[in-house]
Design a protein around this motif. Structure first.
Motif, mmCIF file in Angstrom:
data_model
loop_
_atom_site.group_PDB
_atom_site.id
_atom_site.type_symbol
_atom_site.label_atom_id
_atom_site.label_comp_id
_atom_site.label_asym_id
_atom_site.label_seq_id
_atom_site.Cartn_x
_atom_site.Cartn_y
_atom_site.Cartn_z
ATOM 1 N N LEU A 1 10.951 8.064 -19.044
ATOM 2 C CA LEU A 1 11.063 8.681 -17.434
ATOM 3 C C LEU A 1 10.385 9.923 -17.397
ATOM 4 N N LYS A 2 10.335 10.786 -18.357
ATOM 5 C CA LYS A 2 9.912 12.182 -18.098
ATOM 6 C C LYS A 2 8.247 12.106 -18.219
ATOM 7 N N ASP A 3 7.743 10.917 -18.617
ATOM 8 C CA ASP A 3 6.091 10.946 -18.215
ATOM 9 C C ASP A 3 5.969 11.019 -16.813
ATOM 10 N N TRP A 4 6.859 10.592 -15.778
ATOM 11 C CA TRP A 4 6.606 11.033 -14.564
ATOM 12 C C TRP A 4 6.788 12.297 -14.066
ATOM 13 N N ARG A 5 5.762 12.862 -13.625
ATOM 14 C CA ARG A 5 5.969 14.349 -13.174
ATOM 15 C C ARG A 5 6.829 14.606 -12.571
ATOM 16 N N ARG A 6 7.171 14.086 -11.395
ATOM 17 C CA ARG A 6 8.185 14.412 -10.470
ATOM 18 C C ARG A 6 9.777 14.131 -10.948
ATOM 19 N N VAL A 7 9.740 13.478 -12.193
ATOM 20 C CA VAL A 7 11.056 13.375 -12.798
ATOM 21 C C VAL A 7 11.318 14.378 -13.974
ATOM 22 N N ALA A 8 10.381 14.653 -14.536
ATOM 23 C CA ALA A 8 10.556 15.577 -15.716
ATOM 24 C C ALA A 8 10.695 16.915 -15.048
ATOM 25 N N THR A 9 9.953 17.265 -14.051
ATOM 26 C CA THR A 9 10.424 18.731 -13.425
ATOM 27 C C THR A 9 10.920 18.429 -11.959
ATOM 28 N N ARG A 10 11.865 18.752 -11.687
ATOM 29 C CA ARG A 10 12.606 18.610 -10.181
ATOM 30 C C ARG A 10 11.846 19.378 -9.340
ATOM 31 N N TYR A 11 11.163 18.923 -8.557
ATOM 32 C CA TYR A 11 10.479 19.778 -7.189
ATOM 33 C C TYR A 11 11.238 19.586 -5.781
ATOM 34 N N ASP A 12 12.271 18.498 -5.618
ATOM 35 C CA ASP A 12 13.087 18.181 -4.674
ATOM 36 C C ASP A 12 14.261 19.008 -4.496
ATOM 37 N N ARG B 1 0.706 -1.319 0.143
ATOM 38 C CA ARG B 1 -0.070 -0.095 0.048
ATOM 39 C C ARG B 1 0.826 1.332 0.160
ATOM 40 N N VAL B 2 1.759 1.347 0.822
ATOM 41 C CA VAL B 2 2.669 2.472 1.041
ATOM 42 C C VAL B 2 3.736 2.580 -0.259
ATOM 43 N N LEU B 3 4.063 1.683 -0.977
ATOM 44 C CA LEU B 3 5.082 1.576 -2.047
ATOM 45 C C LEU B 3 4.023 2.390 -3.334
ATOM 46 N N SER B 4 2.724 1.651 -3.312
ATOM 47 C CA SER B 4 1.927 2.126 -4.330
ATOM 48 C C SER B 4 1.419 3.485 -4.290
ATOM 49 N N GLY B 5 1.475 4.192 -2.963
ATOM 50 C CA GLY B 5 1.221 5.572 -2.648
ATOM 51 C C GLY B 5 2.362 6.287 -3.113
ATOM 52 N N ILE B 6 3.406 5.822 -2.853
ATOM 53 C CA ILE B 6 4.672 6.616 -3.311
ATOM 54 C C ILE B 6 4.764 6.749 -4.807
ATOM 55 N N ILE B 7 4.374 5.519 -5.586
ATOM 56 C CA ILE B 7 4.694 5.548 -7.138
ATOM 57 C C ILE B 7 3.354 6.594 -7.487
ATOM 58 N N PHE B 8 2.380 6.507 -7.002
ATOM 59 C CA PHE B 8 1.315 7.398 -7.438
ATOM 60 C C PHE B 8 1.615 8.939 -7.343
ATOM 61 N N VAL B 9 2.325 9.269 -6.216
ATOM 62 C CA VAL B 9 2.438 10.704 -6.061
ATOM 63 C C VAL B 9 3.699 11.168 -6.929
ATOM 64 N N ASN B 10 4.859 10.271 -7.018
ATOM 65 C CA ASN B 10 5.611 10.651 -8.027
ATOM 66 C C ASN B 10 5.427 10.491 -9.489
ATOM 67 N N ARG B 11 4.484 9.708 -9.998
ATOM 68 C CA ARG B 11 4.141 9.464 -11.261
ATOM 69 C C ARG B 11 3.411 10.894 -11.799
ATOM 70 N N ASN B 12 2.432 11.276 -10.563
ATOM 71 C CA ASN B 12 1.522 12.363 -11.010
ATOM 72 C C ASN B 12 1.919 13.665 -10.636
ATOM 73 N N GLY B 13 3.020 13.838 -9.778
ATOM 74 C CA GLY B 13 3.573 15.093 -9.573
ATOM 75 C C GLY B 13 2.890 15.752 -8.316
ATOM 76 N N LEU B 14 1.992 15.017 -7.596
ATOM 77 C CA LEU B 14 1.360 15.588 -6.505
ATOM 78 C C LEU B 14 2.280 16.047 -5.189
ATOM 79 N N ARG B 15 1.565 16.858 -4.471
ATOM 80 C CA ARG B 15 2.035 17.293 -3.157
ATOM 81 C C ARG B 15 1.595 15.832 -2.157
ATOM 82 N N TRP B 16 2.449 15.792 -1.162
ATOM 83 C CA TRP B 16 2.320 14.483 -0.535
ATOM 84 C C TRP B 16 0.850 14.485 0.216
ATOM 85 N N ARG B 17 0.575 15.672 0.532
ATOM 86 C CA ARG B 17 -0.707 15.929 1.535
ATOM 87 C C ARG B 17 -1.952 15.755 0.429
ATOM 88 N N ASP B 18 -1.673 15.555 -0.804
ATOM 89 C CA ASP B 18 -2.691 15.474 -1.783
ATOM 90 C C ASP B 18 -2.714 13.942 -2.261
#
Length: 240
Positions: A209-220, A21-38
């Motif tokens: 790789l750039k299809d993942w939003r948090r890879v195409a644009t660096r927020y970290d 469950r946790v790994l699926s959530g981490i993948i979902f956030v990184n793929r869609n470029g969401l904030r963690w709270r979202d």
């Protein structure tokens, strides 16, 4: 999950929250470029996702996943190339006196960005990565990845890697370079044009790789967290 579990750290004391469950959530956030709270509530508390992400990223868990699953790749031919990843203002702000070099963020004509150097197999599946600031030369990335190159017969690269020292270093390792010469050379360089046509696969790898939003644009701001996002994306896209 059976292929990933050997790379998970062992839990001590209280049982760990459901890894799937946790790994699926981490993948979902990184793929869609969401904030963690979202993150959707189905994945559990967002603080749990973020804490697991930061802790495992700092431990290098996601990098070991990619490298471990890539051990079975066909390595008779490998490719090397680099691409730019745009840095968002939240990652590049307050960069300090050194211009963000500690965060591996540099300024080029395209703005603030990070450069990702990669080595892939003949099918364009990533074997190793190296990250630098955007203004760093491709030669520096090639020198950093040189010692970690697998035992292979051929290395494909574009003319940006055409340097005598690089060719000599590859031949010293028993690797045949398939690299076209720069136009400024007095004598043309012979290379296998038929084999060189496969080099577009590493370009396709960067695009996926750039299809993942948090890879195409660096927020970290932290380069370790950003590198973990790249390794996780490569693992999910190419090795699972």
């Amino acid at each position: 999950m059976a292929r990933l579990e050997p790379y998970f750290p062992k839990s001590h004391g209280r049982p760990r929250v459901d890894d799937r469950r946790v790994l699926s959530g981490i993948i979902f956030v990184n793929r869609n470029g969401l904030r963690w709270r979202d993150a959707p509530k189905d994945y559990g508390p967002h603080k749990t996702l973020y804490n697991r992400w930061k802790r495992w990223g700092a431990m290098g868990v996601f990098s070991r996943m990619m490298e471990g699953l890539a051990t079975g790749a066909d390595r008779k031919t490998v490719m090397i190339d680099a691409t730019y990843l745009k840095a968002h203002r939240t990652a590049s702000s307050l960069a300090g006196k050194k211009g963000g070099l500690g965060r591996l963020i540099g300024r080029t004509k395209g703005g603030m960005n990070t450069k990702l150097h990669a080595v892939t197999d003949a099918n364009g599946r990533p074997l190793s990565f190296f990250m630098t600031a955007g203004q760093i030369s491709d030669y520096i990335g090639a020198a950093a990845l040189l010692d970690g190159l697998p035992k292979t017969q051929w290395l494909l690269a574009d003319r940006g890697y055409d340097a005598d020292w690089f060719r000599d270093a590859l031949e010293a390792k028993g690797i045949k370079p398939c690299i076209p010469g720069r136009k400024s050379r007095n004598e043309p360089i012979k290379y296998d044009k038929r084999r060189y046509r496969r080099r577009n696969r590493i370009e396709i790898m960067f695009g996926r790789l750039k299809d993942w939003r948090r890879v195409a644009t660096r927020y970290d701001r932290c380069p370790t967290a950003f590198f973990a996002a790249i390794a996780l994306a490569a693992t999910v896209i190419f090795w699972l």
